[in-house]
Design an enzyme around this catalytic site. Sequence first.
Site, PDB file in Angstrom:
ATOM      1  N   GLU A  11       0.941  -1.283  -0.009  1.00  0.00           N
ATOM      2  CA  GLU A  11       0.275  -0.197  -0.135  1.00  0.00           C
ATOM      3  C   GLU A  11       1.175   1.296  -0.169  1.00  0.00           C
ATOM      4  O   GLU A  11       2.331   1.260   0.400  1.00  0.00           O
ATOM      5  CB  GLU A  11      -0.886  -0.172   1.569  1.00  0.00           C
ATOM      6  CG  GLU A  11      -0.473  -0.332   2.436  1.00  0.00           C
ATOM      7  CD  GLU A  11       0.864   0.263   3.231  1.00  0.00           C
ATOM      8  OE1 GLU A  11       0.688   1.869   2.924  1.00  0.00           O
ATOM      9  OE2 GLU A  11       1.877  -0.048   3.461  1.00  0.00           O
ATOM     10  N   GLU A  49       4.572  -0.771   1.569  1.00  0.00           N
ATOM     11  CA  GLU A  49       4.378  -0.029   0.313  1.00  0.00           C
ATOM     12  C   GLU A  49       4.765  -1.997   0.453  1.00  0.00           C
ATOM     13  O   GLU A  49       3.892  -2.140  -1.522  1.00  0.00           O
ATOM     14  CB  GLU A  49       5.563   0.667  -0.595  1.00  0.00           C
ATOM     15  CG  GLU A  49       6.240   1.659  -0.066  1.00  0.00           C
ATOM     16  CD  GLU A  49       7.874   2.390  -0.890  1.00  0.00           C
ATOM     17  OE1 GLU A  49       8.781   1.410  -1.411  1.00  0.00           O
ATOM     18  OE2 GLU A  49       7.556   3.498  -0.142  1.00  0.00           O
TER      19      GLU A  49
END
Length: 383
Positions: free
Chosen positions: A190, A338
Site C-alpha cells: 500500500e 509499500e
Amino acid sequence: MKTEELIRITEEIKPACLETMEMAKARQESLAKPPGSLGGLEDISVRIAGMTGKLINSVDKSCVAVFCADNGVCAEGVASAPQSVTMAQTVNFTRRLTGVGALAESFGSELLIVDMGVKDRIPESLYDEVPLRDTHKIINRRIRPETGETDNIAKGPAMTEAEALKALEAGIEMADAIAEAGYEIMGIGEMGIGNTSTSAALLSAITGCDAEDTVGRGGGVNDAGFARKKEIVNRASEALRKRGGINGPEEMIEALAQMGGFDICAMTGAYLGAARNRMPVVIDGYISVVAALAAYIICPDARDYMIASHKSFERGYAMAVDMLELKPFMALDMRLGEGSGCPVAFKIIKGACDVMANMATFEEAAIDDGYLEEIRGEDRFRK
C-alpha cells in the site's frame, strides 16, 4: 457489488487441501536430511502444497499489488509526512524508484499499482484501465474520482458501505488479474499517508483494544501528533469496541466503512481474491496484516492462503498476526510498508519450494536412514 454478492464470492473459497499437505509432510520426511532440519522452510513448502493442491510447486513468477489512497484523517496532524508524498510515491512506483520498486527489480518481481483514491492528481498519461497490460502504468480504480481521499474518521465514517464494497471488489479484481496473467504468488502492499491511523482504528474495533495497544508512530510522527493519533483512534473506534469485537462479513464491512481507507478495503478484497484463486499471498507489514485480518473475519478459510513475511516494527502488528495464527519468518525491523517485505519473502518461499522439488530422498541419495528412527520418534530440538 452488494454484500450478498461478496458473500457469494467468499463461498467459492475452499480451505487448503489437507491430503496434499500430508503428502508434502511425507516427502519432507523422505528427503536426505535430519527431520525438521530445514525448520520453517519445510513448513512453508507444506503450506504452499495445501494452497495449490500440488505437491511440487513453482513460485518463479511473482507480483506485488500496491494499493494507493489518501486519508482525510491527515487533516488532524497525525502523520509526519505531507499528503503530497502519496501521489509522488505512487508515480515513483511506475519508475521502480521506491523501496518496493527497487526490491522488485532486484528480485525479479512485478508491481501492479492501483490508484484507489490519491488526493493529488496523477498525470492522465500514467493511467491504464487494464491490469498488468503495462506494469509501469497505474490502474485507475478511484472510488471518488474528483476528491480522491476518504472522509476524516475524527469527524465521522470514512466512507459509505457501498464505497467500501466497491473498493473490496476492486481488490478482488486485481487478484483475479494477477492469477489470470499466470503469476504463481502475489503480495499485498500500500501507499497512503495516514494509513497507520486508519489501520489502528480498524484493529481497535476488531479486538476491542484501545489505542495504547494498536497505535505506533507510523513514519515517525512527533509526540503531539502521536498523542492526537491515539485520541482519534480511540474516538473513531469507540462504538465498535464496545460491541466486543467484529463478527462476520456484515459487521466487517461496516467497520471498514467506518474507519478503513480505500487502500485497506481493496487490500482486504485482494486477499479474498487470492484465496478464491488458490494463490499464495504474502502479507507485508502493519497495514497489510490488518487488511489480512479483515479478510479472515469475512471468510476464515482465506487465512489458509496467507503467508506472513516479516515481523513489522509497528505496534499492533504482533496482535494482528497472532490473531491470524501465522508466524512471520523474517525479523529485519522493517517499517516501510509499500509491500517491501514481499519481494524478499518470495525468494525465501521459492527456496522452500525448490527444496521440495529438487532435494534428493534418502533412497535417491543411497543413504540408509535407519539411524534416524530414534530421532523421528522424539523432537529433541524444541525442548
